[in-house]
Design an enzyme around this catalytic site. Sequence first.
Site, PDB file in Angstrom:
ATOM      1  N   HIS A 188      -1.936  -4.443  -8.783  1.00 34.76           N
ATOM      2  CA  HIS A 188      -3.278  -3.853  -8.813  1.00 34.76           C
ATOM      3  C   HIS A 188      -3.537  -2.808  -7.740  1.00 34.76           C
ATOM      4  CE1 HIS A 188      -5.546  -6.270  -5.644  1.00 34.76           C
ATOM      5  NE2 HIS A 188      -4.446  -6.977  -5.746  1.00 34.76           N
TER       6      HIS A 188
ATOM      7  N   SER B   6       2.483  -5.121  -5.229  1.00 36.08           N
ATOM      8  CA  SER B   6       1.419  -5.703  -6.047  1.00 36.08           C
ATOM      9  C   SER B   6       1.024  -4.749  -7.172  1.00 36.08           C
ATOM     10  CB  SER B   6       0.206  -5.950  -5.138  1.00 36.08           C
ATOM     11  OG  SER B   6      -0.857  -6.498  -5.871  1.00 36.08           O
TER      12      SER B   6
ATOM     13  N   CYS C 163     -12.710  -5.668   6.199  1.00 32.57           N
ATOM     14  CA  CYS C 163     -11.571  -5.291   5.359  1.00 32.57           C
ATOM     15  C   CYS C 163     -10.436  -6.289   5.430  1.00 32.57           C
ATOM     16  CB  CYS C 163     -11.019  -3.939   5.772  1.00 32.57           C
ATOM     17  SG  CYS C 163     -12.126  -2.617   5.346  1.00 32.57           S
TER      18      CYS C 163
ATOM     19  N   GLN D  47       0.822  -1.223   0.000  1.00 25.29           N
ATOM     20  CA  GLN D  47       0.000   0.000   0.000  1.00 25.29           C
ATOM     21  C   GLN D  47       0.855   1.272   0.000  1.00 25.29           C
ATOM     22  OE1 GLN D  47      -3.386   0.122  -0.153  1.00 25.29           O
ATOM     23  NE2 GLN D  47      -3.884  -2.031   0.151  1.00 25.29           N
TER      24      GLN D  47
ATOM     25  N   THR E 179       5.562 -19.762 -16.685  1.00 25.92           N
ATOM     26  CA  THR E 179       5.792 -18.801 -17.767  1.00 25.92           C
ATOM     27  C   THR E 179       5.347 -17.405 -17.333  1.00 25.92           C
ATOM     28  OG1 THR E 179       5.423 -20.559 -19.369  1.00 25.92           O
ATOM     29  CG2 THR E 179       5.236 -18.284 -20.189  1.00 25.92           C
TER      30      THR E 179
HETATM   31  N1  PLP Z   1      -0.495  -6.705   1.620  1.00 18.00           N
HETATM   32  C1  PLP Z   1      -1.326  -5.654   1.703  1.00 18.00           C
HETATM   33  C2  PLP Z   1      -1.021  -4.565   2.665  1.00 18.00           C
HETATM   34  C3  PLP Z   1      -2.450  -5.585   0.901  1.00 18.00           C
HETATM   35  O1  PLP Z   1      -3.285  -4.548   0.989  1.00 18.00           O
HETATM   36  C4  PLP Z   1      -2.706  -6.650   0.005  1.00 18.00           C
HETATM   37  C5  PLP Z   1      -3.952  -6.659  -0.817  1.00 18.00           C
HETATM   38  O2  PLP Z   1      -5.024  -6.326  -0.309  1.00 18.00           O
HETATM   39  C6  PLP Z   1      -1.801  -7.714  -0.067  1.00 18.00           C
HETATM   40  C7  PLP Z   1      -0.708  -7.710   0.754  1.00 18.00           C
HETATM   41  C8  PLP Z   1      -1.997  -8.853  -1.036  1.00 18.00           C
HETATM   42  O3  PLP Z   1      -1.823  -8.395  -2.345  1.00 18.00           O
HETATM   43  P1  PLP Z   1      -2.276  -9.308  -3.600  1.00 18.00           P
HETATM   44  O4  PLP Z   1      -3.708  -8.998  -3.827  1.00 18.00           O
HETATM   45  O5  PLP Z   1      -1.417  -8.847  -4.739  1.00 18.00           O
HETATM   46  O6  PLP Z   1      -2.007 -10.697  -3.229  1.00 18.00           O
END
Ligand code: PLP
Length: 367
Positions: free
Chosen positions: A195, A193, A313, A176, A231
Amino acid sequence: MSVIYLDNQATTPLAPEALEAMLPWLKNNFGNPHSSHVMGRQAAAAVEVARDQVAALLPPGGRVIFTGSATEAINLAMGAARNRQGRDQIAIIDTEHAAVRDTALWYGTQGFDTKLLPVDPQGLVKMEDLEACFGPKTALVGAMLVNNEIGVIQPVEQITERAHRAGALMLCDAVQGFGRIDIPQQADLIALSGHKIYGPKGIGALWVRNGIDIPPLIHGGGQEQGIRSGTLSPALSAGLGAAATICAKRREEDMHHVANLAETAHGLFGAWTVNGSLNHRYPGNLNIRRDGLDVGRLMSDVRGVAFSAGSACASGSGRPSHVLAALGLEPAQIKSSIRLGFGRYNTIEEVERAAHLINEAAGEQLS
Ligand code: PLP
């Protein structure tokens, strides 16, 4: 019905620049980046460009390993604890995302001693307790940069210093915070990550400091540096790389924008209480509660706004929030909490409209 999207901690929309970067690898060149012919070599080159783009936002002296998600990156990283001779303790902050927390707890069933580091009512790790928690047995310490539920920024640099003094490896879940705030330069393992940074879903990365030995989690062809078989997707890699570059370019602008949105929201949600620290936080996150509110009902009454129930959440798991519980909130307060996540593409008008809809429905419910 158009929905106002205020759930940017759950996921972010795809940046147009990231989509542009992905299209050629979906439309034109579908080559396998591990093939040695020209199409494969071009695809492999795109992956390497993306790797450099991601690495540009990370400390020097390490390598980027692409994974399918941050959850996978974190699971991979925690395997490093297995290679620490004579050390069998893992210490993480109690409010870590389930990707870290549940993995650490699982290690607790595999002969490791897992310690959960407590936080204060603001959600900040209790620094005074750390010295006592880390010792010659500590293999790995995990601390997140920005909490996904309450936006609190942990003092990861200071935790890292103490972890290193005890000879432990430091894992930072930067999901985040990556592309938004400074990355702790001394950490040994950093997870991110796609997304969460306006990149695609289905790709994450682990940065590993040179010299650290990570056992593979997924066995097979050894495609990703012998550590992560499977891959690679040139399209997802290119999308992540472009998203990282745009985040770096727009960092100040983005931060200024979400801070403005947050300021507007703070004013409009004056009847609510903010969960977590007001001073040490990423402004794009606002976790608030209004005592007596039934958030389940609120969410069905306010369908025009995409936001999260604060109590649900815990990474979409539907479990009650361990984060809000760790702050000392009562179950009823947890159930009356919501999380709003502001992002690059939100407007002040959207925040105003969303606040109006939420406040109106909450007012009706409580009257
Ligand atoms: N760590 C945190 C702080 C996150 O907010 C998230 C996703 O919500 C993750 C890890 C996991 O990420 P991913 O969705 O790419 O597995």
